[in-house]
Design an enzyme around this catalytic site. Structure first.
Site, PDB file in Angstrom:
ATOM      1  N   THR A   1     -12.605   5.748  -5.911  1.00  0.00           N
ATOM      2  CA  THR A   1     -12.863   6.072  -4.504  1.00  0.00           C
ATOM      3  C   THR A   1     -11.586   6.519  -3.798  1.00  0.00           C
ATOM      4  OG1 THR A   1     -12.513   3.757  -3.902  1.00  0.00           O
ATOM      5  CG2 THR A   1     -14.776   4.428  -4.324  1.00  0.00           C
TER       6      THR A   1
ATOM      7  N   ALA B   1      -3.920  -0.621   0.973  1.00  0.00           N
ATOM      8  CA  ALA B   1      -5.262  -0.054   0.920  1.00  0.00           C
ATOM      9  C   ALA B   1      -5.147   1.358   0.378  1.00  0.00           C
ATOM     10  CB  ALA B   1      -5.876  -0.038   2.315  1.00  0.00           C
ATOM     11  N   LYS B   2      -6.301   1.910  -0.041  1.00  0.00           N
ATOM     12  CA  LYS B   2      -6.257   3.251  -0.623  1.00  0.00           C
ATOM     13  C   LYS B   2      -5.746   4.267   0.391  1.00  0.00           C
ATOM     14  CE  LYS B   2      -9.201   2.728  -4.604  1.00  0.00           C
ATOM     15  NZ  LYS B   2     -10.493   2.286  -5.000  1.00  0.00           N
ATOM     16  N   ARG B   3      -5.807   3.922   1.680  1.00  0.00           N
ATOM     17  CA  ARG B   3      -5.336   4.878   2.689  1.00  0.00           C
ATOM     18  C   ARG B   3      -3.811   4.852   2.865  1.00  0.00           C
ATOM     19  NH1 ARG B   3      -8.105   0.864   4.970  1.00  0.00           N
ATOM     20  NH2 ARG B   3      -6.870  -0.629   6.169  1.00  0.00           N
TER      21      ARG B   3
END
Ligand code: GLU
Ligand code: ZN
Length: 275
Positions: free
Chosen positions: A12, A247-249
């Site tokens: 994701t 986080a992936k962000r």
């Protein structure tokens, strides 16, 4: 018995330093004991998973120096494997169909005076629990939920062994009637992980502390389905600036960005806190 570990990312987003830590942790745990390391792609969510992220994951992990057995298990290609376990739970009378929309659940929770919160969010208030199966709502799409109280009763007291915390008593009740199959996918995270770890013979599950609670429900599903219980090692999560979990962000600490900035795999290991 050779140890079998796995790293099970969801495609994701791009992997960051925290994923590198988790992947290296699992890889080193297998290598240390002459065991086997597996990579599993947890891509059941068609909305959020993208092939380019999977490609990037494989590329980043290979660059880091990890080697894994092939073929890589991709959950989206194994949906049939979840049907049998679901049927077994259904035959035990532990499953019901839930036709609720997200909004109906929210409205019911807003009405309720007592609305407990579980690890996956607000606990489902049980709207469909006693609905007859031939109800008028039955032409709507539905999810499948576990009858948690009955499941706990059926399984009896359960524990697991966690390298970080010792013997842990399973308390899956805090999840309420967990989803076993989503409306759009014939499984859920909890069911897929439990089935896959059993099918793949994973003997030691290593993963971040953020998934510690999930193990309560996985342990219950293992007991109900007659699966062996792996050992667990829930490890701390790498913190970014200001002590917040990554986080992936957080773009700056993606492996892509670190590579582009000239870091080599040994430096990634060091940054992740390995010797
Ligand atoms: N796919 C999950 C994630 O990326 C991890 C699953 C697990 O380790 O049980 O958060
Ligand atoms: Zn419902």
């Amino acid at each position: 018995m050779t140890v079998v570990t796995r790293f099970a990312p969801s495609p994701t987003g791009y992997l960051h330093l925290g994923h590198a830590y988790a992947a290296l942790f699992a890889f080193d745990a297998a290598r240390h004991d002459g065991g086997r390391f597996l990579l599993r792609i947890e891509d059941i969510d068609p909305e959020r998973c993208r092939p380019e992220f999977e490609d990037a994951i494989l590329d980043d992990l290979a660059w880091l120096g990890l080697e894994w057995e092939t073929p890589v298990r991709r959950q989206s290609e194994c949906l049939d494997d979840y049907a049998g376990p679901l049927e077994r739970l259904e035959a035990m009378g532990l499953v019901y169909s839930c036709y609720c929309t997200r909004r109906e659940i929210q409205e019911e929770i807003a009405r309720a005076h007592h609305a407990p919160h579980g690890p996956d969010g607000p606990v489902y208030p049980g709207i469909c629990r006693d609905r007859p199966e031939n109800d008028a709502a039955a032409d709507r799409v539905f999810a499948l939920r576990l009858r948690m109280d009955e499941a706990i009763e059926e399984a009896g007291p359960l524990t697991w062994t966690d390298a970080a915390r010792g013997e842990v008593a399973a308390e899956p009740g805090m999840f309420g009637d967990a989803v076993l199959a989503r409306k759009d996918v014939p499984t859920s995270y909890h069911l897929a992980v439990t089935v896959d770890d059993a099918l793949q013979g994973v003997s030691m599950v290593t993963r971040g502390e953020d998934l510690f609670e999930a193990t309560h429900v996985h342990r219950l599903l293992q007991a109900l389905l007659g699966f062996p219980t792996p050992r667990y090692h829930h490890h701390p999560l790498i913190k970014g600036e200001a002590g917040k979990r990554l986080a992936k962000r957080d773009k700056a600490l993606t492996l892509r960005a670190l590579r582009a900035a000239g870091k080599n795999p040994d430096e990634i290991r060091a940054l992740a806190g390995f010797e």
